[in-house]
Design a protein around this motif. Structure first.
Motif, PDB file in Angstrom:
ATOM      1  N   HIS A  37      -5.618  -5.617   5.744  1.00  0.00           N
ATOM      2  CA  HIS A  37      -4.724  -5.177   6.802  1.00  0.00           C
ATOM      3  C   HIS A  37      -4.072  -3.848   6.434  1.00  0.00           C
ATOM      4  O   HIS A  37      -3.996  -3.471   5.257  1.00  0.00           O
ATOM      5  CB  HIS A  37      -3.648  -6.236   7.057  1.00  0.00           C
ATOM      6  N   LYS A  38      -3.594  -3.167   7.444  1.00  0.00           N
ATOM      7  CA  LYS A  38      -2.988  -1.853   7.250  1.00  0.00           C
ATOM      8  C   LYS A  38      -1.724  -1.952   6.399  1.00  0.00           C
ATOM      9  O   LYS A  38      -0.867  -2.804   6.645  1.00  0.00           O
ATOM     10  CB  LYS A  38      -2.661  -1.231   8.611  1.00  0.00           C
ATOM     11  N   ASP A  39      -1.637  -1.074   5.398  1.00  0.00           N
ATOM     12  CA  ASP A  39      -0.461  -0.932   4.534  1.00  0.00           C
ATOM     13  C   ASP A  39      -0.100  -2.221   3.788  1.00  0.00           C
ATOM     14  O   ASP A  39       1.048  -2.415   3.403  1.00  0.00           O
ATOM     15  CB  ASP A  39       0.754  -0.464   5.347  1.00  0.00           C
ATOM     16  N   ASN A  62     -15.277   0.009   2.514  1.00  0.00           N
ATOM     17  CA  ASN A  62     -14.963  -0.452   3.859  1.00  0.00           C
ATOM     18  C   ASN A  62     -16.134  -0.153   4.789  1.00  0.00           C
ATOM     19  O   ASN A  62     -17.207   0.285   4.352  1.00  0.00           O
ATOM     20  CB  ASN A  62     -13.663   0.196   4.362  1.00  0.00           C
ATOM     21  N   HIS A  66     -16.106   4.153   2.756  1.00  0.00           N
ATOM     22  CA  HIS A  66     -15.097   4.690   1.842  1.00  0.00           C
ATOM     23  C   HIS A  66     -14.939   3.732   0.660  1.00  0.00           C
ATOM     24  O   HIS A  66     -14.779   2.525   0.843  1.00  0.00           O
ATOM     25  CB  HIS A  66     -13.763   4.853   2.567  1.00  0.00           C
ATOM     26  N   THR A  82      -4.719   0.012  -1.156  1.00  0.00           N
ATOM     27  CA  THR A  82      -4.065  -0.228   0.136  1.00  0.00           C
ATOM     28  C   THR A  82      -4.854   0.510   1.201  1.00  0.00           C
ATOM     29  O   THR A  82      -5.182   1.688   1.041  1.00  0.00           O
ATOM     30  CB  THR A  82      -2.607   0.278   0.121  1.00  0.00           C
ATOM     31  N   SER A  83      -5.155  -0.177   2.289  1.00  0.00           N
ATOM     32  CA  SER A  83      -5.930   0.414   3.365  1.00  0.00           C
ATOM     33  C   SER A  83      -5.010   1.068   4.398  1.00  0.00           C
ATOM     34  O   SER A  83      -3.907   0.570   4.669  1.00  0.00           O
ATOM     35  CB  SER A  83      -6.796  -0.657   4.043  1.00  0.00           C
ATOM     36  N   ASP A  84      -5.471   2.181   4.967  1.00  0.00           N
ATOM     37  CA  ASP A  84      -4.694   2.890   5.985  1.00  0.00           C
ATOM     38  C   ASP A  84      -4.822   2.257   7.371  1.00  0.00           C
ATOM     39  O   ASP A  84      -4.089   2.631   8.293  1.00  0.00           O
ATOM     40  CB  ASP A  84      -5.142   4.360   6.078  1.00  0.00           C
ATOM     41  N   GLU A  85      -5.743   1.323   7.524  1.00  0.00           N
ATOM     42  CA  GLU A  85      -5.949   0.663   8.801  1.00  0.00           C
ATOM     43  C   GLU A  85      -6.587  -0.705   8.575  1.00  0.00           C
ATOM     44  O   GLU A  85      -7.111  -0.985   7.494  1.00  0.00           O
ATOM     45  CB  GLU A  85      -6.853   1.506   9.707  1.00  0.00           C
ATOM     46  N   TYR A  86      -6.527  -1.542   9.609  1.00  0.00           N
ATOM     47  CA  TYR A  86      -7.181  -2.842   9.515  1.00  0.00           C
ATOM     48  C   TYR A  86      -8.687  -2.637   9.427  1.00  0.00           C
ATOM     49  O   TYR A  86      -9.272  -1.858  10.184  1.00  0.00           O
ATOM     50  CB  TYR A  86      -6.832  -3.700  10.731  1.00  0.00           C
ATOM     51  N   ASP A  87      -9.301  -3.321   8.482  1.00  0.00           N
ATOM     52  CA  ASP A  87     -10.732  -3.148   8.291  1.00  0.00           C
ATOM     53  C   ASP A  87     -11.285  -4.367   7.562  1.00  0.00           C
ATOM     54  O   ASP A  87     -10.548  -5.281   7.184  1.00  0.00           O
ATOM     55  CB  ASP A  87     -11.008  -1.872   7.481  1.00  0.00           C
TER      56      ASP A  87
END
Length: 205
Positions: A37-39, A62, A66, A82-87
Motif C-alpha cells: 500500500h501507498k506510504d 513492482n 521498478h 516503501t511504495s509511492d502507490e498501491y501496487d
C-alpha cells in the motif's frame, strides 16, 4: 472497553504478516505476489536453511519493473522499502547450481511485514525513553490509525466496485434496448418486404 481488552482484541482482528517456507529446485525460479500500500513501510527477511552448494538470488519488483530490492548472494538478509502507490510486488527466488545433476531442494524461509508489524517499537521506545506501557500504547495508536486507513481504503474500493457495477448494468440495459429495437426494425422490414413481394406476385390484394 478497557485497555486490557484492546490489547487482546486489536492484534486478533488485525495482522499484516506473511511468512512462508518455499522449496526451490536448482536452476529454477519461484515467485509469489504481495500487495503493498501507498506510504506503508514493508520489511522483508529471508533465510536459507541449506544452500547445498547452490547460489540463491532474490528480487523484489513492482508491476512497473521498478526494483525494490536485489541481491545475488547470501544465505540470509533483511530489507525494507516503501511504495509511492498501491501496487502488487513480485518476490522471486532463483537458485543456480554448478553441479552436474543437482536434485536437492533449497529450503528458503521468507517473512514479510507491513505497517505496524514492520516497525520496531522497542527501538523507537528506547530512542524516545518511553516506558513499556507507553510503547504498547504507541503501538496500539499506530495500529488504530492503520485500521482506520484500511477501512477507508476498503470503503473506497467498495464505492468503485459499486460504481463499476452500476455502469456495467446501465450499459447492458441500453445494449438490450438497442438489440430489441434492431430486432423489431428487422421484423418490420421483413413484413413490408414480404407484403410487397406477395403483391408483386399477385398472391394477395
Amino acid at each position: 472497553m478497557n485497555i486490557l481488552t484492546l490489547f487482546i482484541i486489536l492484534p486478533i482482528f488485525y495482522s499484516d504478516l506473511t511468512a512462508i517456507w518455499v522449496d526451490v529446485l536448482p536452476n529454477t525460479k519461484k515467485c509469489f505476489q504481495e500487495e503493498v500500500h501507498k506510504d506503508v513501510p514493508v520489511v522483508g527477511e529471508y533465510e536459507i536453511d541449506n544452500l547445498h552448494g547452490n547460489h540463491v538470488s532474490i528480487s523484489v519488483t513492482n508491476t512497473k519493473d521498478h526494483s525494490f530490492y536485489q541481491k545475488d548472494e547470501g544465505s540470509k538478509a533483511k530489507f525494507s522499502f516503501t511504495s509511492d502507490e498501491y501496487d502488487v510486488c513480485d518476490i522471486c527466488f532463483q537458485v543456480k547450481s554448478q553441479q552436474t545433476n543437482p536434485q536437492l531442494f533449497t529450503p528458503i524461509y521468507f517473512e514479510m511485514k507491513h505497517g505496524v508489524d514492520a516497525k520496531n517499537f522497542d527501538d523507537l521506545g528506547a530512542a524516545a525513553n518511553l516506558k513499556p506501557l507507553e510503547i504498547e500504547m504507541k503501538r496500539l495508536e499506530d495500529l488504530s490509525y492503520e485500521l482506520v486507513r484500511n477501512l477507508v481504503e476498503m470503503k473506497k474500493r467498495e464505492k468503485d466496485m459499486r460504481s463499476n457495477n452500476e455502469s456495467t448494468s446501465n450499459r447492458v440495459f441500453y445494449f438490450s434496448v438497442f438489440g430489441m429495437l434492431c430486432l423489431f426494425s428487422l421484423a418490420f422490414w421483413q413484413v413490408l418486404y414480404l407484403r410487397r413481394y406477395f403483391k408483386a406476385k399477385k398472391l394477395i390484394d
